[in-house]
Design a protein around this motif. Structure first.
Motif, mmCIF file in Angstrom:
data_model
loop_
_atom_site.group_PDB
_atom_site.id
_atom_site.type_symbol
_atom_site.label_atom_id
_atom_site.label_comp_id
_atom_site.label_asym_id
_atom_site.label_seq_id
_atom_site.Cartn_x
_atom_site.Cartn_y
_atom_site.Cartn_z
ATOM 1 N N VAL A 1 80.932 3.755 83.995
ATOM 2 C CA VAL A 1 81.791 3.120 84.993
ATOM 3 C C VAL A 1 81.757 1.615 84.764
ATOM 4 N N GLN A 2 82.905 1.045 84.406
ATOM 5 C CA GLN A 2 82.963 -0.382 84.138
ATOM 6 C C GLN A 2 83.047 -1.171 85.448
ATOM 7 N N ASN A 3 82.233 -2.211 85.537
ATOM 8 C CA ASN A 3 82.296 -3.098 86.692
ATOM 9 C C ASN A 3 83.130 -4.326 86.318
ATOM 10 N N HIS A 4 84.385 -4.319 86.732
ATOM 11 C CA HIS A 4 85.283 -5.404 86.371
ATOM 12 C C HIS A 4 85.107 -6.581 87.324
ATOM 13 N N ARG A 5 85.242 -7.782 86.767
ATOM 14 C CA ARG A 5 85.170 -8.977 87.598
ATOM 15 C C ARG A 5 86.418 -9.094 88.456
ATOM 16 N N LYS A 6 86.248 -9.577 89.670
ATOM 17 C CA LYS A 6 87.366 -9.773 90.580
ATOM 18 C C LYS A 6 88.041 -11.109 90.298
ATOM 19 N N GLU A 7 89.327 -11.187 90.628
ATOM 20 C CA GLU A 7 90.025 -12.464 90.549
ATOM 21 C C GLU A 7 89.622 -13.308 91.752
ATOM 22 N N ILE A 8 89.407 -14.598 91.508
ATOM 23 C CA ILE A 8 89.025 -15.518 92.578
ATOM 24 C C ILE A 8 90.283 -15.963 93.318
ATOM 25 N N SER A 9 90.228 -15.984 94.637
ATOM 26 C CA SER A 9 91.391 -16.408 95.414
ATOM 27 C C SER A 9 91.739 -17.851 95.089
ATOM 28 N N LEU A 10 93.008 -18.186 95.231
ATOM 29 C CA LEU A 10 93.472 -19.533 94.921
ATOM 30 C C LEU A 10 92.753 -20.576 95.782
ATOM 31 N N GLU A 11 92.525 -20.235 97.038
ATOM 32 C CA GLU A 11 91.844 -21.155 97.945
ATOM 33 C C GLU A 11 90.434 -21.474 97.452
ATOM 34 N N ARG B 1 67.212 -4.146 98.926
ATOM 35 C CA ARG B 1 65.761 -3.940 99.034
ATOM 36 C C ARG B 1 65.427 -2.956 100.170
ATOM 37 N N ASP B 2 64.486 -2.082 99.890
ATOM 38 C CA ASP B 2 64.062 -1.138 100.933
ATOM 39 C C ASP B 2 62.920 -1.743 101.747
ATOM 40 N N ALA B 3 62.326 -0.939 102.609
ATOM 41 C CA ALA B 3 61.283 -1.444 103.506
ATOM 42 C C ALA B 3 60.078 -1.996 102.748
ATOM 43 N N SER B 4 59.833 -1.456 101.561
ATOM 44 C CA SER B 4 58.682 -1.917 100.767
ATOM 45 C C SER B 4 59.014 -3.145 99.927
ATOM 46 N N GLY B 5 60.276 -3.571 99.963
ATOM 47 C CA GLY B 5 60.675 -4.754 99.192
ATOM 48 C C GLY B 5 61.211 -4.440 97.813
ATOM 49 N N LYS B 6 61.276 -3.158 97.473
ATOM 50 C CA LYS B 6 61.763 -2.761 96.155
ATOM 51 C C LYS B 6 63.295 -2.741 96.130
ATOM 52 N N ILE B 7 63.885 -3.301 95.066
ATOM 53 C CA ILE B 7 65.341 -3.298 94.915
ATOM 54 C C ILE B 7 65.801 -1.896 94.510
ATOM 55 N N ARG B 8 66.666 -1.289 95.320
ATOM 56 C CA ARG B 8 67.120 0.074 95.066
ATOM 57 C C ARG B 8 68.295 0.134 94.087
ATOM 58 N N LYS B 9 69.159 -0.880 94.122
ATOM 59 C CA LYS B 9 70.321 -0.904 93.236
ATOM 60 C C LYS B 9 70.376 -2.233 92.501
ATOM 61 N N ARG B 10 70.541 -2.164 91.188
ATOM 62 C CA ARG B 10 70.601 -3.389 90.397
ATOM 63 C C ARG B 10 71.792 -4.232 90.842
ATOM 64 N N ALA B 11 71.676 -5.533 90.671
ATOM 65 C CA ALA B 11 72.737 -6.451 91.068
ATOM 66 C C ALA B 11 73.988 -6.211 90.216
ATOM 67 N N VAL B 12 75.131 -6.048 90.875
ATOM 68 C CA VAL B 12 76.410 -5.858 90.177
ATOM 69 C C VAL B 12 77.252 -7.114 90.399
ATOM 70 N N LEU B 13 77.522 -7.826 89.321
ATOM 71 C CA LEU B 13 78.267 -9.075 89.422
ATOM 72 C C LEU B 13 79.747 -8.790 89.647
ATOM 73 N N GLN B 14 80.328 -9.389 90.689
ATOM 74 C CA GLN B 14 81.756 -9.200 90.931
ATOM 75 C C GLN B 14 82.562 -10.481 90.688
ATOM 76 N N TYR B 15 81.902 -11.628 90.677
ATOM 77 C CA TYR B 15 82.579 -12.880 90.351
ATOM 78 C C TYR B 15 81.774 -13.627 89.295
ATOM 79 N N GLY B 16 82.440 -14.049 88.245
ATOM 80 C CA GLY B 16 81.789 -14.823 87.199
ATOM 81 C C GLY B 16 82.850 -15.573 86.411
ATOM 82 N N TYR B 17 82.447 -16.196 85.308
ATOM 83 C CA TYR B 17 83.425 -16.940 84.503
ATOM 84 C C TYR B 17 84.539 -16.016 84.026
ATOM 85 N N HIS B 18 84.192 -14.756 83.791
ATOM 86 C CA HIS B 18 85.188 -13.782 83.317
ATOM 87 C C HIS B 18 86.324 -13.596 84.322
#
Length: 219
Positions: free
Chosen positions: A61-71, A196-213
């Motif tokens: 499943v490809q995580n595509h970058r979102k377009e940044i709003s003009l504002e 993060r869950d109650a123990s502080g462990k990250i359950r899902k890796r960070a998925v970047l939605q905005y970047g230079y792309h």
């Protein structure tokens, strides 16, 4: 200890471990490599059945970058300074990926005919180093032309290119920091730190939605 001791049950456990930690594409790469290693040594290690053969590739499943709003984009460009501002304009008005943009050289910029020539690094191997030519828009032209003619040598962005060549993460981090300072939530909600869950462990890796792309969408 030995390759011949690896069982299907071990592989299933390892596969489950990978699926809980990594993206699908990365899991597939791990499995392909393991499968190949076993295949190469099957005869010398006297292995009858490759314990990785029963695992089918996961649907990626490809995580595509979102377009940044003009504002938001206007706000980002207003705040950006120096080479970072030029880098943003290159992305907005050429659609070049970060590596191609930050390593752009003056030799590839023709301010007379208003062309930028480039060989996209991502597709160079597949397209036999095919050169593309991009028209320089007025806003980008004015920014590039601001550099005195006698200084138009080497990299267009000497400071950022030096940072990028040390580690591309240096420039990526600078861009993400700028985006966040303008109110962009760069990671998909519910991933990374937010998962993060109650123990502080990250359950899902960070998925970047905005970047230079994202600027390729703007382009």
């Amino acid at each position: 200890t030995f390759l011949c001791e690896v069982t299907r049950e071990m592989v299933d456990k390892y596969y489950g471990h990978l699926k809980n930690k990594l993206a699908r594409g990365t899991v597939n790469k791990h499995v392909r490599l393991c499968k190949l290693v076993v295949k190469v040594f099957m005869e010398s290690e006297k292995i009858q059945v490759n314990p990785f053969d029963h695992i089918s590739p996961m649907k990626e499943v490809q995580n595509h970058r979102k377009e940044i709003s003009l504002e938001k984009l206007c706000k980002i460009c207003d705040i950006a300074e120096g080479e970072m501002k030029v880098l943003l304009f290159i992305g907005i008005y050429t659609g070049l990926r970060l590596g191609d943009a930050v390593l752009l050289q003056w030799a590839d910029v023709d301010l007379v005919q208003r062309w930028i020539t480039a060989v996209p690094r991502k597709t160079a191997r597949h397209n036999n180093n095919k050169t593309i030519r991009i028209s320089i828009a007025e806003a980008l032209y004015n920014m590039l032309a601001a550099t005195p003619e006698g200084e138009r040598e080497g990299f267009v962005l000497p400071e950022l290119s030096a940072q990028y060549l040390k580690s591309n993460d240096n420039v990526t981090d600078m861009i993400q920091s700028l985006f966040k300072s303008c109110g962009l939530q760069i990671h998909k909600p519910g991933t990374g730190e937010e998962s993060r869950d109650a123990s502080g462990k990250i359950r899902k890796r960070a998925v970047l939605q905005y970047g230079y792309h994202s600027l390729r969408h703007t382009f």
